[in-house]
Design a protein around this motif. Sequence first.
Motif, PDB file in Angstrom:
ATOM      1  N   UNK A   1       0.826  -1.199   0.000  1.00 15.53           N
ATOM      2  CA  UNK A   1       0.000   0.000   0.000  1.00 15.53           C
ATOM      3  C   UNK A   1       0.868   1.259   0.000  1.00 15.53           C
TER       4      UNK A   1
ATOM      5  N   UNK B   1       1.961   1.887  -3.443  1.00 15.81           N
ATOM      6  CA  UNK B   1       0.883   2.444  -4.268  1.00 15.81           C
ATOM      7  C   UNK B   1       0.708   3.939  -3.964  1.00 15.81           C
ATOM      8  N   UNK B   2       0.622   4.262  -2.678  1.00 11.14           N
ATOM      9  CA  UNK B   2       0.444   5.673  -2.303  1.00 11.14           C
ATOM     10  C   UNK B   2       1.642   6.502  -2.760  1.00 11.14           C
TER      11      UNK B   2
ATOM     12  N   UNK C   1       1.383   7.034  -6.533  1.00 12.51           N
ATOM     13  CA  UNK C   1       0.316   7.995  -6.831  1.00 12.51           C
ATOM     14  C   UNK C   1       0.778   9.418  -6.510  1.00 12.51           C
TER      15      UNK C   1
ATOM     16  N   UNK D   1       0.040  12.486 -12.276  1.00  9.36           N
ATOM     17  CA  UNK D   1      -0.575  13.819 -12.290  1.00  9.36           C
ATOM     18  C   UNK D   1      -1.449  14.053 -11.049  1.00  9.36           C
ATOM     19  N   UNK D   2      -2.073  12.976 -10.549  1.00 10.10           N
ATOM     20  CA  UNK D   2      -2.889  13.119  -9.336  1.00 10.10           C
ATOM     21  C   UNK D   2      -2.042  13.668  -8.204  1.00 10.10           C
TER      22      UNK D   2
ATOM     23  N   UNK E   1     -11.420  15.515  -5.950  1.00  7.52           N
ATOM     24  CA  UNK E   1     -10.221  14.821  -5.489  1.00  7.52           C
ATOM     25  C   UNK E   1     -10.213  14.713  -3.970  1.00  7.52           C
TER      26      UNK E   1
ATOM     27  N   UNK F   1     -12.622  12.101  -2.621  1.00  4.93           N
ATOM     28  CA  UNK F   1     -12.143  10.721  -2.720  1.00  4.93           C
ATOM     29  C   UNK F   1     -11.002  10.434  -1.756  1.00  4.93           C
TER      30      UNK F   1
ATOM     31  N   UNK G   1     -10.942   7.305   0.714  1.00  2.00           N
ATOM     32  CA  UNK G   1      -9.818   6.370   0.841  1.00  2.00           C
ATOM     33  C   UNK G   1      -9.375   6.284   2.293  1.00  2.00           C
TER      34      UNK G   1
END
Lengths: 353, 360
Positions: A196, A199-200, A203, A208-209, A233, A236, A240
Amino acid sequence: MAHDSLYAAPPSGADTEREAGRLAGLRGALGTWDGAIVAVLVVAVLLASLSVQNFATGRNVQFLLLDLVPLALLALPMTLIVITGEIDLSVASVVGLSSTLMGQMWLSSGLSLELICVLVVLIGGVLGAVNGLFVTGFGLPSLAVTIGTLALYRGLSFVVLGDQAVADFPAGWTAAAVQTIPGTSIPAAVVPVLLLALVFGVVLHATPVGRALYAMGNNDEAATFAGVSVARTKFWLFVVSGVVGGLVGIFWTLRYASARGDNATGLELTVVTAVLLGGVSIFGGRGGLLGVVAGVLLLGVLRNALQLADVDANALTIVTGTLLIVSVVLPNAVADVRARLHRRRRRAQLGAS
Amino acid sequence: MSRYRGLRAGATAFTLAALLLGSTACGGTTRENSGNDSGGGAQASGAANPDAKLKEGLKIAFLPKQVNNPYFTTSDNGGKEAVTEIKGEFKEVGPSEASASSQVSYINTLSQQGMDVIVTSANDPNAICGALNQAKTAGAKIVTFDSDTKPECRQIFVNQVTAEGIAENQVKLISQQIGGEGEVAILSATANATNQNAWIALMKEELKKPEYSKIKLVTVAYGNDEDQKSFQETQGLLQSYPNLKGIISPTTVGVAAAARYLSGSQYKGKVKLTGLGTPNQMREYVKDGTVDAFALWNPADLGYLAAYAGAALASGQITGAEGDKFTAGKLGEFTVGKDGIVVLGPPTVFDKSNIDQFKF
């Protein structure tokens, strides 16, 4: 990439250079903080290994890492949220409510534990969505909203189970939560945490996020003009955060074999401490995930080593509080000093020419 | 397109979470088909040697529910006294907040430090079990006091008092204070409080004894362990039963609220009050004559006994099996009962003559 122009769009004339210099200064400060916190972590581990008896043992590493799993998981979404300039103080209460709901469903619903876990994660997401809705839909400050839901969710978790605890979870599940990777003393739960974190990290730092999150933290309006859907954004992100809270609720319940209303009480402050200690600015726009992971580990190592060295609980609380203050003050002070030095240098250069 | 990006980030994390869960799931585990290993008493391994000497230099750690709590400070000081007597090393550690899982990391630390005995009061009967079992495997003896875990997670539970002991004590105290005759009432906590109801049932049995034949229990009121409700219920009792001679309130919240009402009313000193309370809460009412005597176990003795029980375990005098006997210094001999439970004894009675010796 519309919002990329935030960084690229050149203002005119001398301003450009000053602005670029200031940004470089900030990035420099940020780089050194990330590096510094990793260095402090390494020093702390070395010192503890050398001076604290029983610190550098397999069993102790197992205990230490196991204790850090909830903190590490919650720190991931918190990092992203704080970078956008918001905060989620309800995370520990989401854990508590998820835990009691899991207990209550196990006690009386007759559903399978697998299904209960999926439901708990979904409910976590809904709890996060409530936060997100209040923050983005009604434009309320996240600090106020999540202080409210901190109390609300905790209150609800006591409504669910009262002062009772549910403990009769299957032994296979509770054992799995504390299991180590075969042949090592590293808890298996560390693996999903690392995945995780990866992944974070990707991101935040390579998409771009991620750039949009920094943009929002620096200037909401500019980010909006640059084409970032700020509200969506942020919404969400809170969802999360809630989902991760639900996951931690499941882990917590199984690790301690006990679903209770007071599970994870007060953990939100440790999470915020770890994130700020990791170099994320409380004002948003600055920080990175590597620093946060190091911050989480540093907090865990300090806590564990001080406990092994028989430092009492009050001193531990004082240490945590001091770290929190230092990690808020220091990066800002560094950035400030750098900016001042830079201005002075510029003035000297201008005077010379 | 950027408006979908946040959405996508959320969806990605969500999917990942679901995948993680999916990977841990195998087959449907429901409450019905999961084998629960509940029950089972305290395991006692090896044979006890009642003649074994208490070992010197034992490392005995006290882990209370919470540090900075006067009750546990008192009990742990009792433990310290015992550990000093047997020439051991005493240590007290613990969390600053009494939450269920905060004790776990302390237990882990203590087992890392190679303690011989861990004496703990559990914030949760289950949450610390895993850690205690690991500590046991590492060689520590586990004693719980004040608040027990599941029996299989410790060797001995030092129970402050039995339900019978409380019922006997409370009835005796009120009888002495009202001169053995008259109407009495009970002010309890909530109507479904398990321990309160057990005590009340036993008190009713106790009142059937011939020496209490002139005492009549007129009602049981419930103050819900809320200060204000208990205060109002006391007021109500005195209005509903004008001939009331005494009140028993076997709850610390109830007895303190009742004492406060009585001390400010015309009934002060005329209607007697006893119950279970802490000396700190009740001191002023004992001194101003509202309350003659009340009771609670002595936490210092509780800690003292727990330390001796741990030392006896670590020295091989006892294993925690039913019928094992050991001597606990000034408190004398104790016998281990069913499920590894050792009972401290009847509650301590506090009155004008001794209340100032207790600070909790």
